[in-house]
Design a protein around this motif. Structure first.
Motif, PDB file in Angstrom:
ATOM      1  N   THR A 127      28.910  -4.750   2.086  1.00 58.51           N
ATOM      2  CA  THR A 127      30.220  -4.594   1.442  1.00 58.51           C
ATOM      3  C   THR A 127      30.136  -4.806  -0.067  1.00 58.51           C
ATOM      4  O   THR A 127      31.152  -5.051  -0.713  1.00 58.51           O
ATOM      5  N   ASN A 128      28.948  -4.708  -0.618  1.00 61.42           N
ATOM      6  CA  ASN A 128      28.817  -4.775  -2.072  1.00 61.42           C
ATOM      7  C   ASN A 128      29.200  -3.422  -2.684  1.00 61.42           C
ATOM      8  O   ASN A 128      29.574  -2.485  -1.968  1.00 61.42           O
ATOM      9  N   LEU A 129      29.090  -3.322  -3.994  1.00 58.94           N
ATOM     10  CA  LEU A 129      29.534  -2.110  -4.685  1.00 58.94           C
ATOM     11  C   LEU A 129      28.767  -0.870  -4.234  1.00 58.94           C
ATOM     12  O   LEU A 129      29.347   0.207  -4.048  1.00 58.94           O
ATOM     13  N   ILE A 130      27.461  -1.016  -4.019  1.00 55.96           N
ATOM     14  CA  ILE A 130      26.658   0.117  -3.560  1.00 55.96           C
ATOM     15  C   ILE A 130      27.056   0.517  -2.143  1.00 55.96           C
ATOM     16  O   ILE A 130      27.235   1.699  -1.837  1.00 55.96           O
ATOM     17  N   GLY A 131      27.211  -0.476  -1.268  1.00 52.60           N
ATOM     18  CA  GLY A 131      27.562  -0.179   0.116  1.00 52.60           C
ATOM     19  C   GLY A 131      28.925   0.483   0.248  1.00 52.60           C
ATOM     20  O   GLY A 131      29.087   1.450   1.001  1.00 52.60           O
ATOM     21  N   GLU A 132      29.900  -0.025  -0.496  1.00 52.48           N
ATOM     22  CA  GLU A 132      31.237   0.565  -0.437  1.00 52.48           C
ATOM     23  C   GLU A 132      31.237   1.979  -1.015  1.00 52.48           C
ATOM     24  O   GLU A 132      31.890   2.876  -0.482  1.00 52.48           O
ATOM     25  N   GLY A 154      34.717   5.638  -9.607  1.00 55.95           N
ATOM     26  CA  GLY A 154      35.067   4.329 -10.142  1.00 55.95           C
ATOM     27  C   GLY A 154      34.010   3.280  -9.857  1.00 55.95           C
ATOM     28  O   GLY A 154      33.695   2.446 -10.705  1.00 55.95           O
ATOM     29  N   GLY A 155      33.455   3.327  -8.646  1.00 55.41           N
ATOM     30  CA  GLY A 155      32.429   2.352  -8.285  1.00 55.41           C
ATOM     31  C   GLY A 155      31.150   2.529  -9.072  1.00 55.41           C
ATOM     32  O   GLY A 155      30.584   1.556  -9.603  1.00 55.41           O
ATOM     33  N   THR A 156      30.675   3.775  -9.170  1.00 53.41           N
ATOM     34  CA  THR A 156      29.398   4.011  -9.851  1.00 53.41           C
ATOM     35  C   THR A 156      29.515   3.767 -11.349  1.00 53.41           C
ATOM     36  O   THR A 156      28.524   3.458 -12.006  1.00 53.41           O
ATOM     37  N   ALA A 157      30.722   3.885 -11.896  1.00 49.79           N
ATOM     38  CA  ALA A 157      30.898   3.591 -13.325  1.00 49.79           C
ATOM     39  C   ALA A 157      30.641   2.124 -13.633  1.00 49.79           C
ATOM     40  O   ALA A 157      30.353   1.763 -14.778  1.00 49.79           O
ATOM     41  N   ARG A 158      30.741   1.281 -12.608  1.00 51.65           N
ATOM     42  CA  ARG A 158      30.533  -0.148 -12.802  1.00 51.65           C
ATOM     43  C   ARG A 158      29.097  -0.581 -12.505  1.00 51.65           C
ATOM     44  O   ARG A 158      28.757  -1.748 -12.648  1.00 51.65           O
ATOM     45  N   PHE A 159      28.260   0.369 -12.065  1.00 52.46           N
ATOM     46  CA  PHE A 159      26.863   0.041 -11.769  1.00 52.46           C
ATOM     47  C   PHE A 159      26.104  -0.313 -13.045  1.00 52.46           C
ATOM     48  O   PHE A 159      26.348   0.261 -14.114  1.00 52.46           O
ATOM     49  N   ASN A 160      25.134  -1.217 -12.898  1.00 51.57           N
ATOM     50  CA  ASN A 160      24.161  -1.365 -13.977  1.00 51.57           C
ATOM     51  C   ASN A 160      23.079  -0.305 -13.774  1.00 51.57           C
ATOM     52  O   ASN A 160      23.108   0.460 -12.797  1.00 51.57           O
ATOM     53  N   GLU A 161      22.117  -0.246 -14.661  1.00 49.06           N
ATOM     54  CA  GLU A 161      21.107   0.819 -14.611  1.00 49.06           C
ATOM     55  C   GLU A 161      20.310   0.785 -13.305  1.00 49.06           C
ATOM     56  O   GLU A 161      20.047   1.832 -12.697  1.00 49.06           O
ATOM     57  N   LYS A 162      19.951  -0.408 -12.850  1.00 51.70           N
ATOM     58  CA  LYS A 162      19.177  -0.538 -11.614  1.00 51.70           C
ATOM     59  C   LYS A 162      19.992  -0.073 -10.409  1.00 51.70           C
ATOM     60  O   LYS A 162      19.482   0.642  -9.539  1.00 51.70           O
ATOM     61  N   GLN A 163      21.253  -0.480 -10.339  1.00 51.10           N
ATOM     62  CA  GLN A 163      22.118  -0.074  -9.232  1.00 51.10           C
ATOM     63  C   GLN A 163      22.329   1.436  -9.226  1.00 51.10           C
ATOM     64  O   GLN A 163      22.321   2.069  -8.169  1.00 51.10           O
ATOM     65  N   ARG A 164      22.529   2.004 -10.411  1.00 49.43           N
ATOM     66  CA  ARG A 164      22.768   3.451 -10.506  1.00 49.43           C
ATOM     67  C   ARG A 164      21.559   4.236 -10.009  1.00 49.43           C
ATOM     68  O   ARG A 164      21.691   5.210  -9.265  1.00 49.43           O
ATOM     69  N   HIS A 170      18.619   6.952  -3.535  1.00 53.34           N
ATOM     70  CA  HIS A 170      18.468   6.614  -2.117  1.00 53.34           C
ATOM     71  C   HIS A 170      19.777   6.714  -1.320  1.00 53.34           C
ATOM     72  O   HIS A 170      19.820   7.359  -0.273  1.00 53.34           O
ATOM     73  N   TYR A 171      20.837   6.082  -1.801  1.00 54.44           N
ATOM     74  CA  TYR A 171      22.046   5.997  -0.992  1.00 54.44           C
ATOM     75  C   TYR A 171      22.890   7.262  -1.029  1.00 54.44           C
ATOM     76  O   TYR A 171      23.423   7.685   0.010  1.00 54.44           O
ATOM     77  N   PRO A 213      16.543  -0.582   1.267  1.00 57.16           N
ATOM     78  CA  PRO A 213      16.247  -0.454  -0.179  1.00 57.16           C
ATOM     79  C   PRO A 213      14.760  -0.667  -0.456  1.00 57.16           C
ATOM     80  O   PRO A 213      14.124  -1.521   0.167  1.00 57.16           O
ATOM     81  N   PRO A 214      14.187   0.137  -1.339  1.00 56.36           N
ATOM     82  CA  PRO A 214      12.764  -0.030  -1.647  1.00 56.36           C
ATOM     83  C   PRO A 214      12.481  -1.362  -2.318  1.00 56.36           C
ATOM     84  O   PRO A 214      13.320  -1.899  -3.052  1.00 56.36           O
ATOM     85  N   LYS A 215      11.320  -1.917  -2.030  1.00 54.96           N
ATOM     86  CA  LYS A 215      10.931  -3.175  -2.660  1.00 54.96           C
ATOM     87  C   LYS A 215      10.548  -2.911  -4.106  1.00 54.96           C
ATOM     88  O   LYS A 215       9.916  -1.890  -4.415  1.00 54.96           O
ATOM     89  N   PRO A 216      10.920  -3.817  -5.009  1.00 51.82           N
ATOM     90  CA  PRO A 216      10.560  -3.610  -6.409  1.00 51.82           C
ATOM     91  C   PRO A 216       9.049  -3.656  -6.615  1.00 51.82           C
ATOM     92  O   PRO A 216       8.334  -4.391  -5.925  1.00 51.82           O
ATOM     93  N   ASN A 217       8.576  -2.848  -7.533  1.00 52.58           N
ATOM     94  CA  ASN A 217       7.140  -2.840  -7.836  1.00 52.58           C
ATOM     95  C   ASN A 217       6.728  -4.135  -8.506  1.00 52.58           C
ATOM     96  O   ASN A 217       7.427  -4.644  -9.393  1.00 52.58           O
ATOM     97  N   ARG A 218       5.615  -4.658  -8.081  1.00 55.95           N
ATOM     98  CA  ARG A 218       5.100  -5.882  -8.694  1.00 55.95           C
ATOM     99  C   ARG A 218       4.222  -5.522  -9.891  1.00 55.95           C
ATOM    100  O   ARG A 218       3.401  -4.609  -9.822  1.00 55.95           O
ATOM    101  N   VAL A 219       4.405  -6.234 -10.944  1.00 55.89           N
ATOM    102  CA  VAL A 219       3.624  -5.991 -12.151  1.00 55.89           C
ATOM    103  C   VAL A 219       2.363  -6.834 -12.118  1.00 55.89           C
ATOM    104  O   VAL A 219       2.435  -8.015 -11.827  1.00 55.89           O
TER     105      VAL A 219
END
Length: 219
Positions: A127-132, A154-164, A170-171, A213-219
Motif C-alpha cells: 500500500t505504498n506509493l508504488i503499490g497504489e 499524481g502518484g508518480t509525480a511524487r516519486f523520487n528518482e529511484k522510485q520512478r 518493473h511495475y 523488486p530487484p535487489k540493489p547492485n552492490r558496489v
C-alpha cells in the motif's frame, strides 16, 4: 452540471496535490466516471456472478467479511484478513458514493471502491506509493476510469528518482499486462470464494502476482 464539473475540477487538483486524500479521489472517480461505470454495469449484467452481485448487493463491511479472520491460512479470505490486519485497515472506512444519478450506478461505484483491497491481496501489492500507483494501472485496464490514470500521474509525480525508475521499468509494464490478462475482476463475487485456496483462485482468474523488486547492485 456546472456543480459536478466544479467538484470534478477541484477533486482533480486536490488529488494531484495529495494522492492520499481518499475522499477527493472518490469524488473524482464519481464525477468523471459515469459513462465508464455504465459500461461496467453492463458487463456485470452479462456475467452470472456479476448478476448475482447486482441482485444481492453485498457490501464489504466488517459485519459481512469478519469471518475471513477465522479461515485456514492458505485461503483467499485468510490472505485478505492478513492484508487488512497487518495494516490496521478496516473495511468500514470507505467514503460513501455521492455523485451518481441512479441507485444501481451508485452501487457499482461503491463495489469498485470496496473490492480495492481484494485486488491488493490477489496481486500481492503493498500500500505504498508504488503499490497504489501500480494497482491504479490495473484498475484503469479493467474499468477505464479517468480517475485511475489521473491517480497514476499524481502518484508518480511524487516519486523520487529511484522510485520512478523502479515503477516504470518493473511495475508499470507488469501492471499493464496483468490488468489486460486477468478476468473481468469487477464481476467476481469475491465473498463466495473466501474459503478457496489463494493460488487456485489466482490461476482461475488469470492473476499475475506483482514482480519481486530487484535487489540493489552492490558496489
Amino acid at each position: 452540471m456546472l456543480g459536478v464539473g466544479a467538484v470534478a475540477l477541484g477533486s482533480a487538483v486536490g488529488a494531484l496535490l495529495d494522492p492520499r486524500r481518499a475522499d477527493l479521489i472518490a469524488a473524482l472517480g464519481e464525477t468523471t466516471g459515469r459513462p465508464f461505470f455504465q459500461r461496467v454495469l453492463e458487463r456485470m449484467k452479462n456475467s452470472p456472478e456479476g448478476r448475482a452481485i447486482l441482485l444481492e448487493r453485498p457490501r464489504v463491511i466488517s459485519a459481512n467479511v469478519g469471518h475471513a479472520w477465522d479461515l485456514p491460512e492458505n485461503t483467499f479470505g485468510a490472505a485478505y484478513a492478513r492484508f487488512m490486519g497487518s495494516r490496521n485497515f478496516s473495511p468500514d472506512d470507505r467514503p460513501p458514493v455521492r455523485f451518481m444519478e441512479s441507485e444501481e450506478l451508485a452501487y457499482v461505484a461503491m463495489r469498485a471502491r470496496e473490492v480495492h483491497d481484494f485486488w491488493h491481496t490477489l496481486f500481492g501489492l503493498p500500500t505504498n506509493l508504488i503499490g497504489e500507483s501500480a494497482l491504479k494501472v490495473i484498475e484503469f485496464e479493467q474499468m477505464h476510469l479517468p480517475m485511475c490514470m489521473l491517480s497514476v500521474v499524481g502518484g508518480t509525480a511524487r516519486f523520487n528518482e529511484k522510485q520512478r525508475s523502479l515503477f516504470f521499468q518493473h511495475y508499470f509494464p507488469w501492471a499493464t499486462r496483468a490488468g489486460l490478462r486477468c478476468t473481468d475482476l469487477i464481476s467476481v463475487y469475491y465473498e463466495r470464494h473466501f474459503n478457496e485456496d489463494l493460488e487456485d483462485v489466482r490461476k482461475r482468474w488469470g492473476i499475475i502476482p506483482a514482480p519481486v523488486p530487484p535487489k540493489p547492485n552492490r558496489v
